[in-house]
Design an enzyme around this catalytic site. Structure first.
Site, PDB file in Angstrom:
ATOM      1  N   ASP A  82      27.660  -4.912 -28.886  1.00  0.00           N
ATOM      2  CA  ASP A  82      28.177  -5.080 -27.501  1.00  0.00           C
ATOM      3  C   ASP A  82      29.047  -4.023 -26.781  1.00  0.00           C
ATOM      4  O   ASP A  82      29.855  -3.513 -27.326  1.00  0.00           O
ATOM      5  CB  ASP A  82      29.254  -6.099 -27.399  1.00  0.00           C
ATOM      6  CG  ASP A  82      29.311  -6.986 -26.287  1.00  0.00           C
ATOM      7  OD1 ASP A  82      29.756  -6.445 -25.101  1.00  0.00           O
ATOM      8  OD2 ASP A  82      29.331  -8.251 -26.253  1.00  0.00           O
ATOM      9  N   SER A 132      27.921  -9.477 -20.232  1.00  0.00           N
ATOM     10  CA  SER A 132      27.034  -9.703 -21.476  1.00  0.00           C
ATOM     11  C   SER A 132      26.292 -11.082 -21.732  1.00  0.00           C
ATOM     12  O   SER A 132      25.520 -11.264 -22.289  1.00  0.00           O
ATOM     13  CB  SER A 132      28.387  -9.702 -22.807  1.00  0.00           C
ATOM     14  OG  SER A 132      28.964  -8.489 -22.819  1.00  0.00           O
ATOM     15  N   THR A 195      27.851 -13.420 -25.945  1.00  0.00           N
ATOM     16  CA  THR A 195      26.813 -12.842 -26.585  1.00  0.00           C
ATOM     17  C   THR A 195      26.283 -13.899 -27.551  1.00  0.00           C
ATOM     18  O   THR A 195      25.065 -14.430 -27.771  1.00  0.00           O
ATOM     19  CB  THR A 195      27.079 -11.477 -26.987  1.00  0.00           C
ATOM     20  OG1 THR A 195      27.182 -10.663 -26.013  1.00  0.00           O
ATOM     21  CG2 THR A 195      25.665 -11.046 -27.722  1.00  0.00           C
ATOM     22  N   PHE A 306      36.948 -17.059 -38.820  1.00  0.00           N
ATOM     23  CA  PHE A 306      37.878 -16.433 -39.544  1.00  0.00           C
ATOM     24  C   PHE A 306      38.978 -15.885 -38.826  1.00  0.00           C
ATOM     25  O   PHE A 306      39.728 -15.204 -39.372  1.00  0.00           O
ATOM     26  CB  PHE A 306      36.948 -15.065 -40.241  1.00  0.00           C
ATOM     27  CG  PHE A 306      35.921 -15.567 -41.045  1.00  0.00           C
ATOM     28  CD1 PHE A 306      35.971 -16.090 -42.163  1.00  0.00           C
ATOM     29  CD2 PHE A 306      34.760 -15.495 -40.695  1.00  0.00           C
ATOM     30  CE1 PHE A 306      35.076 -16.459 -43.248  1.00  0.00           C
ATOM     31  CE2 PHE A 306      33.449 -15.588 -41.557  1.00  0.00           C
ATOM     32  CZ  PHE A 306      33.648 -16.177 -42.600  1.00  0.00           C
ATOM     33  N   ASP A 356      33.088  -3.431 -27.383  1.00  0.00           N
ATOM     34  CA  ASP A 356      33.192  -3.943 -26.067  1.00  0.00           C
ATOM     35  C   ASP A 356      34.496  -3.851 -25.718  1.00  0.00           C
ATOM     36  O   ASP A 356      35.162  -3.247 -24.936  1.00  0.00           O
ATOM     37  CB  ASP A 356      32.364  -5.102 -25.638  1.00  0.00           C
ATOM     38  CG  ASP A 356      32.608  -5.394 -24.470  1.00  0.00           C
ATOM     39  OD1 ASP A 356      32.018  -4.721 -23.255  1.00  0.00           O
ATOM     40  OD2 ASP A 356      33.300  -6.425 -24.086  1.00  0.00           O
ATOM     41  N   HIS A 360      37.098  -1.420 -23.398  1.00  0.00           N
ATOM     42  CA  HIS A 360      37.815  -2.058 -22.186  1.00  0.00           C
ATOM     43  C   HIS A 360      39.090  -1.350 -22.209  1.00  0.00           C
ATOM     44  O   HIS A 360      39.981  -1.311 -21.202  1.00  0.00           O
ATOM     45  CB  HIS A 360      37.432  -3.545 -22.123  1.00  0.00           C
ATOM     46  CG  HIS A 360      36.378  -3.934 -21.539  1.00  0.00           C
ATOM     47  ND1 HIS A 360      35.870  -3.643 -20.400  1.00  0.00           N
ATOM     48  CD2 HIS A 360      35.584  -5.012 -21.962  1.00  0.00           C
ATOM     49  CE1 HIS A 360      34.603  -4.479 -20.106  1.00  0.00           C
ATOM     50  NE2 HIS A 360      34.506  -4.990 -21.164  1.00  0.00           N
ATOM     51  N   HIS A 398      24.671  -3.643 -23.033  1.00  0.00           N
ATOM     52  CA  HIS A 398      25.160  -2.977 -21.732  1.00  0.00           C
ATOM     53  C   HIS A 398      25.835  -1.660 -22.306  1.00  0.00           C
ATOM     54  O   HIS A 398      26.257  -1.454 -23.366  1.00  0.00           O
ATOM     55  CB  HIS A 398      26.172  -3.621 -20.823  1.00  0.00           C
ATOM     56  CG  HIS A 398      27.225  -4.083 -21.377  1.00  0.00           C
ATOM     57  ND1 HIS A 398      28.384  -3.325 -21.665  1.00  0.00           N
ATOM     58  CD2 HIS A 398      27.567  -5.540 -21.628  1.00  0.00           C
ATOM     59  CE1 HIS A 398      29.414  -4.310 -22.203  1.00  0.00           C
ATOM     60  NE2 HIS A 398      28.784  -5.405 -22.371  1.00  0.00           N
ATOM     61  N   HIS A 496      32.160  -1.791 -17.653  1.00  0.00           N
ATOM     62  CA  HIS A 496      30.918  -1.769 -18.215  1.00  0.00           C
ATOM     63  C   HIS A 496      30.216  -0.618 -17.485  1.00  0.00           C
ATOM     64  O   HIS A 496      30.722  -0.408 -16.144  1.00  0.00           O
ATOM     65  CB  HIS A 496      30.085  -2.859 -18.100  1.00  0.00           C
ATOM     66  CG  HIS A 496      30.601  -4.147 -18.772  1.00  0.00           C
ATOM     67  ND1 HIS A 496      30.106  -5.401 -18.639  1.00  0.00           N
ATOM     68  CD2 HIS A 496      31.472  -4.173 -19.617  1.00  0.00           C
ATOM     69  CE1 HIS A 496      30.430  -6.300 -19.526  1.00  0.00           C
ATOM     70  NE2 HIS A 496      31.501  -5.555 -20.312  1.00  0.00           N
TER      71      HIS A 496
END
Length: 541
Positions: A82, A132, A195, A306, A356, A360, A398, A496
């Site tokens: 991702d 996503s 996703t 988890f 991802d 960010h 992406h 993104h």
């Protein structure tokens, strides 16, 4: 180029392959040496490894015969990094090499050795730069859709349940399950995140992860949250393996888990208990010990959650002692062990979701460590499956506005300050500087929160106020995992990016990955290689 020069150039090229192995009469002998009368009169009698490596790569490619038979793939594994744009792959490759004591640039991540490569155009139907939900929908259903929409067609209005009638799209996971194959979805993000959710759920709003996230309109019109849809998955024998974070969407708000985090469900349902009751030979695990002790031979349906939210960044899992979670490679291995018991084959989707999130946050180190963790997971899958019967693809949904810039010398720390070569071609003893006389890092971001020298342990929050614009980095450690790179445009979060992403592939049908394709092409490759639609249709007739 005139005719005389053209003839001389052709003669020189032919000479590279025609001269004898002693290399006396050419620039390069067939053994890769330069020859005693080589360029500039130097005695390059030792083999030139660049030349030899190039020859070997061509030989390897020439000997490769792709399998283009429809339905030849018994198994399909799709890895999604991702936010893993090409610059992220490059930087992670270099970092992995440098962590192993090399200069780094010559290194290759496991999936970079796969024989087939293409590019995917990632835009959503309504977005030049995608999210996503829309990108994974394209990959898993074969149909592009809008930003924020999960496995529904572009006819929906985002966030409006009433608009979803007739818009659900069949996913590759659903087709495989109907056809009698085993199925699995693994992520380091919440398993209800966009996703992984796109593999099994259908909603017009990616944020509807638990029932507490549903607006009144959605409840009134009968839409279900993403976590509940996983339990409602009734195609074939259901999903066999589900592992990742996101425990909070599966337990009641009145329940506090072992880590002290409360659930998000207002309907009182404990979906973990329902999972155990739903399937024979079902298991639920919530930590690494339970995961390690689980026996694949006696487990047909596994739910592993988890973390209350996303799983830890891999750097924090390994380096700071947070070891209550399995690695992505371990989850991949266990998934294959469970799924491969089915003689009809399997479809497995694996996401490295936190690349991802680190981007960010403007935190390159954690993004790159998670990319290396993905490489290890792919390596495990390559070792545990055969290219003869398993289509394996690695891609990204992406990219990010993450850059590699400046003129650093070979082997310069990829996370460090730029040191260029001096006038003699040797690494400079001083940092390169900008027009204001300040040093700068090789990697950075086009937008985002900007510089911060400290961050809390592994999450997206800054421990000190972020600073947009240039900062004097002489007194910081940019190679620290807590370092957040500078950003050009100040925003509350890095965004993104819209450029194409790479697709790496091997196995039956992998040769269908070539050139630049629309992102939904990946589904059609999986469908062709695994004959999923025809097998599913045959199963219901």
């Amino acid at each position: 180029m005139n005719n005389t020069l053209l003839v001389l150039s052709i003669a020189a090229i032919l000479g590279l392959t025609a001269c004898g192995s002693d290399g006396d009469n050419g620039i390069n002998g067939t053994d890769g040496s330069a020859g005693t009368n080589g360029q500039n009169g130097k005695d390059w009698s030792a083999a030139n490894q660049w030349y030899i490596d190039g020859q070997n790569r061509v030989t390897q490619a020439a000997d490769y015969t792709p399998n283009t038979d429809a339905g030849a793939a018994k198994n399909i594994i799709l890895f999604v990094g991702d936010g893993m744009g090409v610059s992220t792959v490059t930087a992670a490759r270099i970092l992995e090499g440098q962590l192993n004591g090399a200069t780094g640039e010559e290194n290759s991540l496991s999936f970079e050795t796969l024989p087939h490569l293409g590019l995917a155009k990632t835009y959503n139907v309504d977005g030049q730069t995608p999210d996503s939900a829309g990108t994974m929908t394209a990959m898993i259903t074969g149909v592009k859709t809008d930003v924020g929409v999960i496995s529904q067609a572009e006819g929906v209005t985002r966030g409006n349940c009433a608009s979803t009638s007739g818009q659900n799209l069949m996913t590759a996971l659903e087709l495989a399950s109907i056809a009698g194959l085993s199925t699995g979805v693994v992520s380091t993000a919440r398993i209800t995140h966009a996703t992984p959710a796109a593999t099994y759920a259908h909603v017009p709003e990616r944020d509807w992860e638990a029932d507490s996230n549903l607006p009144a309109e959605a409840v009134a019109n009968g839409c279900k949250d993403i976590a509940a849809q996983l339990l409602d998955f009734n195609q074939g024998k259901g999903v066999n393996v589900v592992m990742g974070g996101g425990r909070r969407a599966f337990i009641p708000s009145t329940v506090v888990d072992a880590t002290g985090k409360a659930g998000k469900r207002n309907d009182g349902r404990d979906l973990t208990a329902e999972w155990l009751a739903l399937y024979p030979n079902a298991k639920y695990v919530s930590d690494r010990d339970g995961f390690i002790n689980l026996d694949p031979a006696s487990t047909d349906h596994l739910l592993g959650l988890f973390n209350s939210s996303h799983m830890e960044y891999d750097y924090d899992r390994v380096e700071t002692g947070v070891r209550g979670e399995p690695s992505l490679a371990e989850m991949t291995a266990k998934s294959i062990d469970i799924l491969s018991k089915n003689n009809q084959g399997f479809v497995l989707i694996v996401e490295a979701g936190r690349i991802d999130h680190a981007h960010h946050a403007g935190n390159a180190a954690r993004a790159l460590h998670d990319t290396i963790a993905l490489s290890e997971a792919v390596r495990v899958a390559m070792e545990k499956t055969s290219a003869n019967d398993t289509l394996l693809m690695v891609t990204a949904d992406h990219s990010h506005v993450f850059t590699i810039a400046g003129y650093p010398t070979r082997g310069n720390p990829i996370l460090g300050l730029v040191k260029s070569n001096d006038a003699n071609g040797l690494p400079s003893a001083t940092n390169a500087t900008d027009a204001n006389g300040m040093p700068y890092t090789t990697v950075g971001y086009a937008n985002g929160l900007g510089f911060a020298s400290l961050a809390t342990g592994g999450d997206e929050r800054y421990n000190t106020a972020a600073l947009a614009g240039r900062v004097d980095l002489n007194y910081t450690d940019p190679q620290s995992a807590g370092f957040h790179q500078e950003a050009l445009v100040p925003l509350s979060s890095e965004t993104h990016a819209g450029e194409d992403v790479a697709i790496f592939a091997r196995g039956p049908g992998a040769s269908l990955i070539e050139g630049t394709v629309e992102q939904n092409h990946l589904f059609h490759v999986m469908n062709y290689a695994g004959d999923l639609v025809n097998k599913a249709n045959a199963a219901v007739q």
